[in-house]
Design an enzyme around this catalytic site. Structure first.
Site, PDB file in Angstrom:
ATOM      1  N   CYS A  59       0.796  -1.230   0.000  1.00 31.77           N
ATOM      2  CA  CYS A  59       0.000   0.000   0.000  1.00 31.77           C
ATOM      3  C   CYS A  59       0.834   1.289   0.000  1.00 31.77           C
ATOM      4  O   CYS A  59       0.409   2.262  -0.606  1.00 31.77           O
ATOM      5  CB  CYS A  59      -1.059  -0.014   1.093  1.00 31.77           C
ATOM      6  SG  CYS A  59      -0.416  -0.139   2.762  1.00 31.77           S
ATOM      7  N   ARG A 100       9.930 -10.338   3.532  1.00 32.39           N
ATOM      8  CA  ARG A 100      10.184  -9.993   4.936  1.00 32.39           C
ATOM      9  C   ARG A 100      11.303 -10.885   5.431  1.00 32.39           C
ATOM     10  O   ARG A 100      11.264 -12.100   5.221  1.00 32.39           O
ATOM     11  CB  ARG A 100       8.941 -10.233   5.796  1.00 32.39           C
ATOM     12  CG  ARG A 100       7.824  -9.334   5.364  1.00 32.39           C
ATOM     13  CD  ARG A 100       6.740  -9.160   6.382  1.00 32.39           C
ATOM     14  NE  ARG A 100       5.850  -8.152   5.820  1.00 32.39           N
ATOM     15  CZ  ARG A 100       4.742  -7.726   6.393  1.00 32.39           C
ATOM     16  NH1 ARG A 100       4.373  -8.198   7.548  1.00 32.39           N
ATOM     17  NH2 ARG A 100       4.001  -6.802   5.820  1.00 32.39           N
ATOM     18  N   GLU A 117      12.539 -12.949   7.923  1.00 31.60           N
ATOM     19  CA  GLU A 117      11.844 -13.551   9.063  1.00 31.60           C
ATOM     20  C   GLU A 117      12.799 -14.178  10.064  1.00 31.60           C
ATOM     21  O   GLU A 117      12.417 -14.498  11.181  1.00 31.60           O
ATOM     22  CB  GLU A 117      10.836 -14.596   8.580  1.00 31.60           C
ATOM     23  CG  GLU A 117       9.606 -13.996   7.920  1.00 31.60           C
ATOM     24  CD  GLU A 117       8.669 -13.314   8.926  1.00 31.60           C
ATOM     25  OE1 GLU A 117       8.972 -13.302  10.132  1.00 31.60           O
ATOM     26  OE2 GLU A 117       7.643 -12.781   8.477  1.00 31.60           O
ATOM     27  N   ARG A 155       5.236 -19.198   7.028  1.00 29.16           N
ATOM     28  CA  ARG A 155       5.954 -17.996   7.440  1.00 29.16           C
ATOM     29  C   ARG A 155       7.253 -17.975   6.672  1.00 29.16           C
ATOM     30  O   ARG A 155       8.174 -18.729   6.958  1.00 29.16           O
ATOM     31  CB  ARG A 155       6.190 -18.007   8.946  1.00 29.16           C
ATOM     32  CG  ARG A 155       6.701 -16.674   9.405  1.00 29.16           C
ATOM     33  CD  ARG A 155       6.325 -16.344  10.829  1.00 29.16           C
ATOM     34  NE  ARG A 155       7.107 -15.210  11.269  1.00 29.16           N
ATOM     35  CZ  ARG A 155       7.357 -14.904  12.518  1.00 29.16           C
ATOM     36  NH1 ARG A 155       6.849 -15.656  13.482  1.00 29.16           N
ATOM     37  NH2 ARG A 155       8.093 -13.853  12.835  1.00 29.16           N
ATOM     38  N   GLU A 160      -3.053  -6.983  -2.806  1.00 29.05           N
ATOM     39  CA  GLU A 160      -3.269  -5.903  -1.844  1.00 29.05           C
ATOM     40  C   GLU A 160      -4.345  -4.968  -2.378  1.00 29.05           C
ATOM     41  O   GLU A 160      -4.081  -4.114  -3.216  1.00 29.05           O
ATOM     42  CB  GLU A 160      -1.969  -5.128  -1.605  1.00 29.05           C
ATOM     43  CG  GLU A 160      -2.111  -3.966  -0.635  1.00 29.05           C
ATOM     44  CD  GLU A 160      -2.053  -4.353   0.847  1.00 29.05           C
ATOM     45  OE1 GLU A 160      -2.071  -5.568   1.147  1.00 29.05           O
ATOM     46  OE2 GLU A 160      -1.991  -3.442   1.688  1.00 29.05           O
ATOM     47  N   ASP A 171      -8.325  -9.224  11.975  1.00 33.27           N
ATOM     48  CA  ASP A 171      -7.527 -10.362  11.511  1.00 33.27           C
ATOM     49  C   ASP A 171      -8.445 -11.536  11.227  1.00 33.27           C
ATOM     50  O   ASP A 171      -9.420 -11.759  11.952  1.00 33.27           O
ATOM     51  CB  ASP A 171      -6.534 -10.789  12.599  1.00 33.27           C
ATOM     52  CG  ASP A 171      -5.182 -10.124  12.420  1.00 33.27           C
ATOM     53  OD1 ASP A 171      -5.028  -9.294  11.508  1.00 33.27           O
ATOM     54  OD2 ASP A 171      -4.279 -10.431  13.215  1.00 33.27           O
ATOM     55  N   GLU A 188      -2.938 -16.511  11.035  1.00 36.57           N
ATOM     56  CA  GLU A 188      -3.513 -15.293  10.453  1.00 36.57           C
ATOM     57  C   GLU A 188      -3.329 -15.382   8.950  1.00 36.57           C
ATOM     58  O   GLU A 188      -2.198 -15.472   8.463  1.00 36.57           O
ATOM     59  CB  GLU A 188      -2.793 -14.059  11.010  1.00 36.57           C
ATOM     60  CG  GLU A 188      -3.483 -12.773  10.573  1.00 36.57           C
ATOM     61  CD  GLU A 188      -2.520 -11.615  10.407  1.00 36.57           C
ATOM     62  OE1 GLU A 188      -1.565 -11.502  11.189  1.00 36.57           O
ATOM     63  OE2 GLU A 188      -2.732 -10.822   9.460  1.00 36.57           O
ATOM     64  N   ASN A 192      -6.227  -9.950   6.468  1.00 32.31           N
ATOM     65  CA  ASN A 192      -6.679  -8.912   7.378  1.00 32.31           C
ATOM     66  C   ASN A 192      -7.448  -7.832   6.625  1.00 32.31           C
ATOM     67  O   ASN A 192      -7.538  -7.868   5.396  1.00 32.31           O
ATOM     68  CB  ASN A 192      -5.528  -8.334   8.214  1.00 32.31           C
ATOM     69  CG  ASN A 192      -4.481  -7.697   7.346  1.00 32.31           C
ATOM     70  OD1 ASN A 192      -4.794  -7.033   6.370  1.00 32.31           O
ATOM     71  ND2 ASN A 192      -3.214  -7.910   7.688  1.00 32.31           N
ATOM     72  N   CYS A 201      -7.063  -0.989   3.738  1.00 29.30           N
ATOM     73  CA  CYS A 201      -6.551  -2.026   2.853  1.00 29.30           C
ATOM     74  C   CYS A 201      -6.866  -3.388   3.452  1.00 29.30           C
ATOM     75  O   CYS A 201      -7.239  -3.497   4.625  1.00 29.30           O
ATOM     76  CB  CYS A 201      -5.059  -1.859   2.639  1.00 29.30           C
ATOM     77  SG  CYS A 201      -4.110  -1.903   4.151  1.00 29.30           S
ATOM     78  N   ARG A 215      -0.706 -17.932   2.525  1.00 33.55           N
ATOM     79  CA  ARG A 215      -1.467 -18.180   3.755  1.00 33.55           C
ATOM     80  C   ARG A 215      -2.820 -18.823   3.447  1.00 33.55           C
ATOM     81  O   ARG A 215      -3.226 -19.757   4.130  1.00 33.55           O
ATOM     82  CB  ARG A 215      -1.669 -16.854   4.515  1.00 33.55           C
ATOM     83  CG  ARG A 215      -0.370 -16.257   5.049  1.00 33.55           C
ATOM     84  CD  ARG A 215       0.060 -16.942   6.321  1.00 33.55           C
ATOM     85  NE  ARG A 215       1.336 -16.484   6.824  1.00 33.55           N
ATOM     86  CZ  ARG A 215       1.504 -15.607   7.823  1.00 33.55           C
ATOM     87  NH1 ARG A 215       0.439 -15.065   8.410  1.00 33.55           N
ATOM     88  NH2 ARG A 215       2.703 -15.268   8.234  1.00 33.55           N
TER      89      ARG A 215
END
Lengths: 503, 503
Positions: free
Chosen positions: A304, A334, A336, A345, A353, A416, A434, A437, A462, A469
């Site tokens: 975003c 990311r 992690e 993950r 998005e 979430d 999760e 969201n 957003c 996931r």
């Protein structure tokens, strides 16, 4: 008074005898104080001394801090001396700038700041002195930000170890699960995926890729198209400038993959590097360090920010609102580290998005329609066991920005979506995943990027759809065999690819 | 003899009197020479001297170079001395290693190497001495690679400024063009695109995104699905290790965007950085340099290397061949510097990368089918004015690897697809846009990544589909108004999005 600013102003020369400092200095100071502090507090010039071209002044104030007064004083002084004595102000700095302010709590541990300073705390009152603050630091309000930072650190200490706020909104009925394995392990056994050549990244072979693309099609055709979201294609590098504006750069610098440009594209300049690679078949690290510029961007962390940048400085026509767009081009990263696990993950993931901008009441209505469409997907097509919850970081709770209301009356905040993963344990005791969201963030980003609407308030929100996931949640509940999949999903998936056969 | 290797071998101690070096050293040397050079040339130990624990030896050879003989000598010596005298070899190095070799041409300019050396050239014969070559350099054949590098540099000098080989294969009929503007300029005027926040990258608003996704659908549905290509999803970071194996790292290091990981994810370690960002609202560059590791990967440059990595070390079953896969997940980056222009030449682009592996004859047949499908798309759906050509870099021409045959008899090589861009000038004089290619590369990558087939030779090839390029070629010929688009494309494009209205 609670604020005291000791400053040195360097003039371009000494004053001539016909321009008496005793008149000029106090007058400029009192005008500056009246102009910047005025009735909002008290201020005065408590000391001053001129020696040659060096003017020392001390301002004190209560209420507003006195650095704006100093800036106004310097400007007036320069104007007046320029006119009457042809003397200008070369430079100025605070030798010492002291302020007193309140804390939410008593600190539990020492508070550090990345600059010369003294900090003492008595009860819940802090006294902070910045030592040797530059003209830039004065102009750019570093004291105000340093105070905010000390307050934030104390608040973080107070809430350390506390869970984020979590309040369940909805829960699907429990479902019966016959599959209890870790889906990534199962995909590895079938050679559907291979753990990638760099950390936390995966190569999805034809079967896994097909299932992830099926999730993407479901999201687009069942959620986004029916609600008239329009697709955009955004760059997958986020500039530092954008991340400074959104606040991401201060929040998460240890989770970024940094991007660095070559210092030059000229092959001649790279000759030593390429020669060393050709001869040693290794990466010559020193030579590489010499040829690559410092990082200047990051590989997409959240999508975003760049979408807000796209709209920055623009005014959206009423007939285009609420604006509903989505990107699925940027690949997200990311770092992690220890938290990596399977496809759940990862350091690289693929996310749709959707971003929306509009009047607050339109966004609340849109959120309800999004929730409906998600409910349809998760209940009717994927037949998941899932739940939703309001979540809020502790510092938002603390600042009283959110309460505990239901989704009809709640305005700003993040919901979430969590899925039960049978392989992790019982539904009561295990951590759910999760997988989705949905946030309304108010004016935070529209203000930061100067995006306006033709009339009225402009809010934004957003709802990131993490495809890895979605896939993991689904496979963890339904297994890898099409026989165990609900009809709704099977219809979307169609025939599975033949895959690749290894010996 | 044309090769001479002067080396120092350090022993773990002096030899005891009962183990005479005069027997051991010459015997180990002659065995080593027989074993490594044998009948392929001549070799001898021309000098040696033992002082304490330091043994100096000089090998000369003609035919094969003598470093393998030195390695074998050291191994035998160590074994024998270990057994008879409990003395081992600590370390060894070449103090000077000289070789003579032929060049294709006389050098036109000095040749550099990134290590201590002497190079003399007489006519087309070079004599190269490497000075102080380490054990690693000897074991890892640095001399052979240094020789190849000198030969390559001389060849490059000889062909500098020469065009790459280009030979037209097919050309569509000329078409009439009514649109003569630069399509990127037109898209900017309509606010369909915005020049991105980092170099050479674009944000595509809904209209431009829709058209690019339309191109993607055409490629997938008209070319890839009919030929049974299967989709994969690959990581978008290429590791250095992979790029060393493909040769990309030595070829194009100035065109990469480098990726660097944080040294740690621990927020406490990043506190000084985040504090400085919060107070100064700037990026503290020194602190960032301290916290970010050296680059360890690049943002995807070409997609096929990582796909070869996916298959590395595996044997493909006969029933899976020819294997036809494609990736469209990785976003590609090239640092284009001065060469940037609009959406035609960008630092970030979206490419579908189909890769195929199989027996040579199957790949040649597949290439014909791909050419057919492409022809259908470009002639019938997009109605482009386009042509194809064999292209070959000069050094492949030089090495006689390719001739000038037609596509039926030609086996390895690259075909470029080029489109006429009316805004650049006349079709005869202007530069056409390469918007597509198709290569068969033989065993280059299957060997580099140890990919085998159940039986017979395994070749590979790829055919990158650049979506920005397809889009630019099309818009440059047909303009931005749907009225000017051919029916085939309009059918795929469907209704255009409403877009975003700015005031």
């Amino acid at each position: 008074m609670e604020h005291r600013l000791e400053a040195e102003v360097t003039l371009s020369g000494a004053l001539p005898p016909n321009v008496p400092a005793t008149e000029v200095v106090p007058r400029a100071a009192s005008e500056a104080i009246a102009h910047t502090i005025g009735k909002r507090g008290e201020g005065r010039l408590v000391e001053w001394k001129l020696e040659g071209d060096l003017l020392r002044v001390v301002f004190e104030s209560s209420g507003p801090r006195p650095h704006q007064a100093l800036l106004a004083f310097v400007r007036r002084l320069g104007e007046e001396l320029g006119r009457s004595a042809r003397v200008g102000v070369r430079t100025f700095r605070a030798t010492r700038y002291r302020t007193e302010f309140a804390l939410d709590a008593e600190p539990k541990a020492p508070i550090t700041l990345p600059m010369a300073h003294e900090l003492t705390v008595v009860g819940k009152v802090a006294t902070l002195s910045l030592i040797g603050l530059s003209e830039e630091g004065l102009r750019d309000n570093w004291m105000d930000r340093a105070v905010a930072l000390v307050q934030e650190k104390v608040r973080r200490q107070a809430y350390e170890g506390k869970e984020q706020y979590w309040s369940q909104i909805t829960a699907s009925a429990p479902r019966e699960h016959t599959f209890h394995a870790d889906p990534t392990e199962e995909m590895l056994k079938r050679q559907w995926v291979r753990s990638g050549p760099t950390k936390g990244k995966w190569y999805l072979g034809p079967n896994a890729a097909h299932l992830m693309r099926t999730m993407e099609r479901i999201a687009v055709e069942e959620v986004l198209r029916p609600l008239a979201f329009q697709e955009v294609v955004q760059p997958h590098h986020d500039s530092f400038d954008i991340l400074l504006r959104t606040g991401h750069l201060e929040g998460l610098p240890g989770e970024f993959y940094y991007v660095a440009e070559p210092k030059t594209r000229d092959p001649a300049a790279w000759e030593r590097f390429t020669d060393l690679v050709k001869i040693t078949r290794q990466v010559p690290e020193d030579e590489l360090a010499r040829m690559v510029a410092p990082p200047s961007a990051v590989s997409c962390y959240a999508q975003c920010p760049t979408t807000y940048w796209w709209l920055s400085g623009r005014t959206l026509a009423t007939d285009t609102l609420p604006l509903k767009i989505f990107d699925r081009a940027a690949v997200s990263n990311r770092y992690e580290s220890g938290g990596r696990h399977g496809l759940e993950r990862v350091d690289e993931f693929h996310r749709i998005e959707p971003v929306f901008l509009g009047a607050p009441e339109d966004l609340v209505a849109l959120r309800e329609r999004l929730l409906e469409r998600y409910r349809h997907v998760f209940d009717d097509l994927l037949e998941l066991e899932w739940r939703t919850a309001w979540v809020t970081p502790f510092y938002m709770q603390q600042s009283g920005k959110v309460g505990v209301e239901d989704s009809q009356t709640r305005v700003k905040g993040t919901i979430d979506f969590e899925a039960y993963l049978p392989y992790r344990g019982t539904r009561e005791d295990s951590e759910w995943l999760e997988f989705q969201n949905l946030s309304i963030v108010g004016e935070k980003y529209t203000k930061a990027f100067s995006i306006k609407s033709q009339k009225g308030e402009l809010w934004s929100g957003c709802t990131g759809i993490g495809l890895e996931r979605w896939l993991t949640a689904f496979l963890a509940q339904k297994g890898l065999d099409a026989a165990g999949w609900p009809d709704g999903f099977r219809r979307y998936a169609g025939d599975l690819p033949t895959g690749v056969h290894f010996l």
